[in-house]
Design a protein around this motif. Sequence first.
Motif, mmCIF file in Angstrom:
data_model
loop_
_atom_site.group_PDB
_atom_site.id
_atom_site.type_symbol
_atom_site.label_atom_id
_atom_site.label_comp_id
_atom_site.label_asym_id
_atom_site.label_seq_id
_atom_site.Cartn_x
_atom_site.Cartn_y
_atom_site.Cartn_z
ATOM 1 N N TYR A 1 0.829 -1.205 0.000
ATOM 2 C CA TYR A 1 0.000 0.000 0.000
ATOM 3 C C TYR A 1 0.863 1.253 0.000
ATOM 4 C CZ TYR A 1 -4.902 1.359 0.499
ATOM 5 O OH TYR A 1 -6.181 1.803 0.265
ATOM 6 N N SER A 2 1.955 1.235 0.751
ATOM 7 C CA SER A 2 2.843 2.396 0.788
ATOM 8 C C SER A 2 3.452 2.659 -0.586
ATOM 9 C CB SER A 2 3.943 2.194 1.834
ATOM 10 O OG SER A 2 4.656 0.997 1.592
ATOM 11 N N SER A 3 3.816 1.606 -1.294
ATOM 12 C CA SER A 3 4.396 1.747 -2.634
ATOM 13 C C SER A 3 3.346 2.203 -3.644
ATOM 14 C CB SER A 3 5.006 0.420 -3.089
ATOM 15 O OG SER A 3 6.018 0.009 -2.204
ATOM 16 N N PHE A 4 2.111 1.751 -3.448
ATOM 17 C CA PHE A 4 1.001 2.177 -4.296
ATOM 18 C C PHE A 4 0.866 3.698 -4.226
ATOM 19 C CE2 PHE A 4 -3.878 2.153 -4.746
ATOM 20 C CZ PHE A 4 -3.820 2.171 -6.127
ATOM 21 N N ALA A 5 0.864 4.226 -3.013
ATOM 22 C CA ALA A 5 0.750 5.672 -2.830
ATOM 23 C C ALA A 5 1.943 6.406 -3.428
ATOM 24 C CB ALA A 5 0.625 5.997 -1.346
ATOM 25 N N GLN A 6 3.143 5.862 -3.226
ATOM 26 C CA GLN A 6 4.343 6.495 -3.771
ATOM 27 C C GLN A 6 4.303 6.538 -5.290
ATOM 28 O OE1 GLN A 6 7.412 4.107 -2.007
ATOM 29 N NE2 GLN A 6 7.036 4.901 0.060
ATOM 30 N N GLY A 7 3.801 5.445 -5.894
ATOM 31 C CA GLY A 7 3.698 5.398 -7.353
ATOM 32 C C GLY A 7 2.726 6.427 -7.894
ATOM 33 N N LEU A 8 1.615 6.633 -7.184
ATOM 34 C CA LEU A 8 0.646 7.643 -7.610
ATOM 35 C C LEU A 8 1.215 9.046 -7.438
ATOM 36 C CD1 LEU A 8 -2.540 6.088 -5.973
ATOM 37 C CD2 LEU A 8 -2.048 6.199 -8.422
ATOM 38 N N LEU B 1 2.615 5.594 -11.458
ATOM 39 C CA LEU B 1 1.283 5.056 -11.747
ATOM 40 C C LEU B 1 0.405 6.249 -12.121
ATOM 41 C CD1 LEU B 1 0.888 2.577 -8.738
ATOM 42 C CD2 LEU B 1 1.270 1.964 -11.134
ATOM 43 N N PRO B 2 0.456 6.703 -13.355
ATOM 44 C CA PRO B 2 -0.236 7.946 -13.723
ATOM 45 C C PRO B 2 -1.757 7.784 -13.778
ATOM 46 C CG PRO B 2 0.775 6.947 -15.657
ATOM 47 C CD PRO B 2 1.212 6.126 -14.484
ATOM 48 N N ILE B 3 -2.469 8.767 -13.222
ATOM 49 C CA ILE B 3 -3.931 8.820 -13.265
ATOM 50 C C ILE B 3 -4.320 10.049 -14.083
ATOM 51 C CG2 ILE B 3 -6.043 9.038 -11.909
ATOM 52 C CD1 ILE B 3 -4.546 6.363 -11.539
ATOM 53 N N ASP B 4 -5.132 9.843 -15.092
ATOM 54 C CA ASP B 4 -5.556 10.951 -15.946
ATOM 55 C C ASP B 4 -6.808 11.643 -15.421
ATOM 56 O OD1 ASP B 4 -3.640 10.525 -18.268
ATOM 57 O OD2 ASP B 4 -4.615 8.563 -18.200
ATOM 58 N N VAL B 5 -7.771 10.842 -14.971
ATOM 59 C CA VAL B 5 -9.046 11.386 -14.505
ATOM 60 C C VAL B 5 -9.302 10.869 -13.095
ATOM 61 C CG1 VAL B 5 -11.522 11.551 -14.908
ATOM 62 C CG2 VAL B 5 -9.942 11.454 -16.854
ATOM 63 N N LEU B 6 -9.500 11.790 -12.161
ATOM 64 C CA LEU B 6 -9.797 11.457 -10.767
ATOM 65 C C LEU B 6 -11.221 11.860 -10.464
ATOM 66 C CD1 LEU B 6 -8.739 10.510 -7.955
ATOM 67 C CD2 LEU B 6 -8.146 12.901 -7.522
ATOM 68 N N MET B 7 -12.012 10.906 -9.937
ATOM 69 C CA MET B 7 -13.388 11.177 -9.542
ATOM 70 C C MET B 7 -13.482 11.132 -8.022
ATOM 71 S SD MET B 7 -15.591 9.019 -12.355
ATOM 72 C CE MET B 7 -15.790 9.659 -14.025
ATOM 73 N N ILE C 1 -4.597 14.387 -6.792
ATOM 74 C CA ILE C 1 -5.306 15.645 -7.030
ATOM 75 C C ILE C 1 -4.470 16.620 -7.850
ATOM 76 C CG2 ILE C 1 -6.234 17.703 -5.883
ATOM 77 C CD1 ILE C 1 -7.149 15.751 -3.623
ATOM 78 N N ASP C 2 -3.184 16.685 -7.576
ATOM 79 C CA ASP C 2 -2.327 17.654 -8.267
ATOM 80 C C ASP C 2 -1.714 17.116 -9.554
ATOM 81 O OD1 ASP C 2 -2.728 19.588 -6.260
ATOM 82 O OD2 ASP C 2 -1.173 18.682 -5.022
ATOM 83 N N THR C 3 -1.865 15.808 -9.796
ATOM 84 C CA THR C 3 -1.223 15.210 -10.977
ATOM 85 C C THR C 3 -2.222 14.802 -12.053
ATOM 86 O OG1 THR C 3 -1.233 13.016 -9.941
ATOM 87 C CG2 THR C 3 0.735 14.372 -9.624
ATOM 88 N N ALA C 4 -3.485 14.570 -11.694
ATOM 89 C CA ALA C 4 -4.480 14.166 -12.691
ATOM 90 C C ALA C 4 -4.771 15.304 -13.657
ATOM 91 C CB ALA C 4 -5.770 13.723 -11.993
ATOM 92 N N ARG C 5 -5.031 14.956 -14.904
ATOM 93 C CA ARG C 5 -5.380 15.984 -15.892
ATOM 94 C C ARG C 5 -6.734 16.603 -15.581
ATOM 95 N NH1 ARG C 5 -6.827 13.022 -19.896
ATOM 96 N NH2 ARG C 5 -9.030 13.620 -19.949
ATOM 97 N N LEU C 6 -7.649 15.771 -15.044
ATOM 98 C CA LEU C 6 -9.018 16.210 -14.823
ATOM 99 C C LEU C 6 -9.501 15.681 -13.475
ATOM 100 C CD1 LEU C 6 -11.478 17.578 -16.351
ATOM 101 C CD2 LEU C 6 -12.168 15.249 -16.968
ATOM 102 N N VAL C 7 -10.055 16.570 -12.645
ATOM 103 C CA VAL C 7 -10.628 16.178 -11.360
ATOM 104 C C VAL C 7 -12.118 16.513 -11.387
ATOM 105 C CG1 VAL C 7 -10.620 16.482 -8.857
ATOM 106 C CG2 VAL C 7 -8.463 16.587 -10.144
#
Length: 421
Positions: A95-102, A107-113, A138-144
């Motif tokens: 879980y800690s690595s999951f958060a670090q990747g985001l 681990l790029p996220i384009d759209v955050l809902m 929140i600060d890395t997604a293209r669209l929130v």
Amino acid sequence: MPELLQLKSLDLTKLVRPGDTVMWGQANAEPLPLTQALMEQRHGIGQFTVVLGIDKSGTCKVEHADCVNFVAYCGAGGNRDLVQAGVLDILPIHYSSFAQGLASGALPIDVLMLQVAPADANGRYSLSIACEYLLHCIDTARLVIAEVNQQAPWTFGERTLGEDDLDIIVHTDRPPLEISAINARESDQRIARHIAGIVEDGATLQMGIGAIPDAVLGALAGHRDLGVHSGSLGDSVARLMENGAINNRRKSIDRGVSIGGTLMGSRLLHDFAHNNRAIELRSTQYTHDAAVLASIDRFVAINSAVEVDLTGQVNSEIAAGNYVGAVGGAVDFIRGAHLSKGGLPIIALPSTAGNHSRIVARIAGPVTLARSDAGIIVTEFGIADLRGLSVKERIVKMLDISHPDHRAGLQSQLAQIHAWG
């Protein structure tokens, strides 16, 4: 300024692009109207990816894989249907690595809902039911895209959101999803009593999800000055805070506050957490951070497993060939408890599943927790403290907490173990 849209006119085909990766809050934090619209409009978008946490809504169905690539860190809840159909890809990651990747963009996220609580007098929105790994996108997604739910609880945490953090706002007024308590079996209650007997007043608790952690908290109702620092908070935490057993008074850090990443309970918990400064939701990089956990005295980590072998190797992921669990945060918390002054790294599980022993000679699934990380294993038949023990000493302890009907069979398989020594 964010664009204000009506739910009935929300056209995600103009917002989500083919090839995008979409993420939202897990379990009760799911912005249900947004996710339902996404699945309904998937054909107009084209092929895209969804990164899932624990699914409690059943929104994502097997037939949606015609356009959606499903990825998840776990096989829990509704994800099991996707696993069994072969349409869910698993992220085998701490879980800690999951958060670090985001956070890093690995681990790029384009759209955050998001599902957020309505803005306060200062125009700030609360992340409400979940902060954890969402905060890192929140600060890395293209669209929130934010569902501002009139009934979402306002919770305090690491960060509130302003309108400049949001691109699209959709207002709703609905009860958030809830998680009902799981009835504990007698074996769960016996496990809980064993654990309660070794937890000191003033300890700080982390607990996983399910019947055993809930039973443990129930068994701790007579304790005093307990604290909480956990990935998730459930109804039992609210009950123990109400009766005074949990007051966080003696915590080494975050004194007076129960720390969690997400709320996983019923309306009872949501109502209790609403505007309650005694509960704070933090990011995964805080809740699962090794240095933070090591700084908490008497940190008690209580997590479950699918099976444990006689040397202390733990499988928390696969049962009967199906991915049902996760790597998750168990390793983060167990290691943290090892480093904590007076900490207790606990793995708790019933001794059997049907006619099968869950204490095994040779582990059938992946090794989620290495035997070098093993601490205290608890079944309804007792406690095996493996810390500082050799392989042969561990075998004796583990046999003692296995089901009596399976001990002879396990002993007959000891020849398999001697090569592991």
